[in-house]
Design an enzyme around this catalytic site. Sequence first.
Site, PDB file in Angstrom:
ATOM      1  N   HIS A  17     -16.062  41.048  -0.107  1.00  0.00           N
ATOM      2  CA  HIS A  17     -15.884  40.320  -1.375  1.00  0.00           C
ATOM      3  C   HIS A  17     -16.439  41.113  -2.559  1.00  0.00           C
ATOM      4  O   HIS A  17     -16.986  40.546  -3.498  1.00  0.00           O
ATOM      5  CB  HIS A  17     -16.556  38.946  -1.329  1.00  0.00           C
ATOM      6  CG  HIS A  17     -15.972  38.010  -0.321  1.00  0.00           C
ATOM      7  ND1 HIS A  17     -15.016  37.076  -0.625  1.00  0.00           N
ATOM      8  CD2 HIS A  17     -16.207  37.859   1.008  1.00  0.00           C
ATOM      9  CE1 HIS A  17     -14.690  36.392   0.462  1.00  0.00           C
ATOM     10  NE2 HIS A  17     -15.387  36.846   1.469  1.00  0.00           N
ATOM     11  N   ASN A  73     -13.425  29.823   0.858  1.00  0.00           N
ATOM     12  CA  ASN A  73     -12.256  30.696   0.702  1.00  0.00           C
ATOM     13  C   ASN A  73     -11.047  29.866   0.280  1.00  0.00           C
ATOM     14  O   ASN A  73     -11.101  28.634   0.307  1.00  0.00           O
ATOM     15  CB  ASN A  73     -11.930  31.392   2.031  1.00  0.00           C
ATOM     16  CG  ASN A  73     -12.831  32.597   2.298  1.00  0.00           C
ATOM     17  OD1 ASN A  73     -13.404  33.172   1.377  1.00  0.00           O
ATOM     18  ND2 ASN A  73     -12.953  32.965   3.554  1.00  0.00           N
TER      19      ASN A  73
END
Length: 706
Positions: free
Chosen positions: A66, A139
């Site tokens: 990420h 997510n």
Amino acid sequence: MKDQQLSSARVDLDDSILTTDQAIPVEDTDNSLRAGARGPTLLADFHLREKITRFDHERIPERVVHARGSGAYGWFQPYESLRRYTTAHFLTDPARRTPVFVRFSTVQGSRGSADTVRDVRGFATKFYTDQGNFDLVGNNMPVFFIQDGIKFPDFVHALKPEPQHEMPQGASAHDTFWDFVSLQPETMHHVIWLMSDRALPRSYRAMQGFGVHTFRLVNEEGEGTFVKFHWTPAAGVQSLVWDEAQKIAGKDPDFNRRDLWESIAAGVFPEYELGMQLIPESDEFAFDFDLLDPTKIVPEELVPVTPVGRMVLDRNPDNFFAETEQVAFCVGNIVPGIDFSDDPLMQARLFSYLDTQLTRLGGPNFAQLPVNRPVAPVRNHQQDGFGQQQIPTTPANYHPNSLADGCPRLLGGGVGGAGRGWVPGPTAAFLHYPERVKGVAHRRRSETFADHYSQPTLFWNSMSGWEKEHIIAAYRFELGKVDSREIRDRAVGQLAHIDLDLASAVAAGIGVAAPEKVADNHGRSSPALSQSNGRLTGSTGIAGRKVAFLVADGVEAPSVTVLRDALQERGVVGEVLGPVGGTVQCSEGDQLPVTRALPTVGSVLYDGVVVAGGSPACVAALASDGYAVHFVAEAYKHAKPIAALGSGTELLLAASLPNPNTAPGALDGVVTHEQPGPPAAALVEAFVAALAAHRHFGRPLELVPA
Ligand code: HDD
């Protein structure tokens, strides 16, 4: 407090003066200190040394996953009190707006990678509640690749660029990823989501978010309720198509980041509804999957999503590094009234996030950075460490103590309260849910986690025709990039457990043998999973979308301005594109400003296109301009809404769109107005409706060259 004394002694010189880090005013920052105009540079130049040293140390380690992200501030407010389920204040007081910071991200690529790669998107929210920070680190897909956190390093190593040459960047289309997932069937559910259009969000404003794990809400009586968190965007769920996503990665690698920033700057605030699937503890074993298994969803047909509140992102950060890069999410940041479940993936995350921040942010004091600081007061006996920002004054840095009058003391008094079992009440300190735990210590996975295929099949069965086509094409693309024949074979073998048609279609595209039948498709579906069922179209209309107006000299100005104004009223950004920058000459004699020259953009950067009407010279100029012709043909191929006004309809012919007389559906999402002059109100409404539908996959797209 010592720091207050210091700040009162502070001298405020002219705050426009450049100084060193020690506040010494600087006279020249363009020339280093030299002995003579052409002589050697002197070590005494403390300003040069400080400036270069600070520059040398500007980078911190990027997130191991990420790394690429963008963030925004905003607030969350519940619709009504959830006191029946939880003591968390931010969920029980409908009058309270809790500040939030949200960071969206991709997973695989490094900090400089493109936004529109095929990937999962992170959706991490920090709630600055009056009871401390709650981080919901989710997510945009509701399941995860693996069931046990001990597999995370293996999974991430396989996903990331390959170790020998660091390729590919931002992509899962390579051997190591498919090697791992084809050997680890629990990944199959998340992989089919990854092959769907959910992996290509049009905008961070237009994607769902999920807490993934089953959490627990805990009420004043200490009763637990299992909960799955869902974020649903008010703008609706919209995706790019794969060809478009790849082109945008070149034309505007910051596409999602820019959209988030520009929308907030323009006052089109991203908005999401928080929903919860609430499951009584007594139903823990009521499903044919395990609630603790993060590779499973709870189908909404079994447990509906209850809308509980609204989040609005209304402020861009002031500084990317200080805020978006330094924000530290930790799944262990939790507030009274919420607790974890025994999901083994979550348990590993509880260790990993805190641990990773220590390296990334250089020590244990990262919670003192402005973006991480709770709004609730922090009082404890923690001390020292790199980057300590506070100057503690207490003589007693331990507990229990009498020198500081016992402070800071435990909520509940310490005796018969905290640590002695459940203390009911809305202001109670955080108490772990008193779960009864019994078991043998062993490294084994529960048999209730063993079914890896029923839910990928459920997902596949729930897709519409075009969604299935996109999924097959995605598997073909990804596996087509895999060099090892053995891995391709194995991946197709896994797909055969999901659905034989899917596996056969993929096999045919990548040159491997059609698989044997290994299982029957159970035939069940969950309509809520499809992007095309109308349930995910959103409530805030077309605000924030971008429309291109193609013009050339001789354009009739009203054929641009009337529609553009109507769209602008609905929050749509209209950009005028001409063969070159500057202005075009209108047929009425005025000049119309051009926002951008056609060669600098591309249809992929817009949600829809309008071909303006004008003189014969105007349409001839557009029809002989390769950029304009390609623009329209490509927008059509990507199923985008198109409007052509007056003579502008001739550009549709030049772009060789399918003939509506012979190809049914050819005009799906195409609106035309053959008369010269401004568009009629009916055309405006038809184009707005076509934009609201976002894409028009009813077109005979197979007839249009790629
Ligand atoms: Fe993770 C970052 C989401 C499993 C270890 N993860 C990270 C971020 C998101 C997620 C959105 C970026 C946060 C930000 O914007 O700063 N991760 C998930 C989800 C998971 C998940 C939804 C499964 C349900 N993660 C997971 C596991 C582990 C990690 C199983 C390790 C055992 N994740 C990390 C990390 C990161 C991270 C290494 C990298 C940087 C950071 O935490 O701050 O600790």
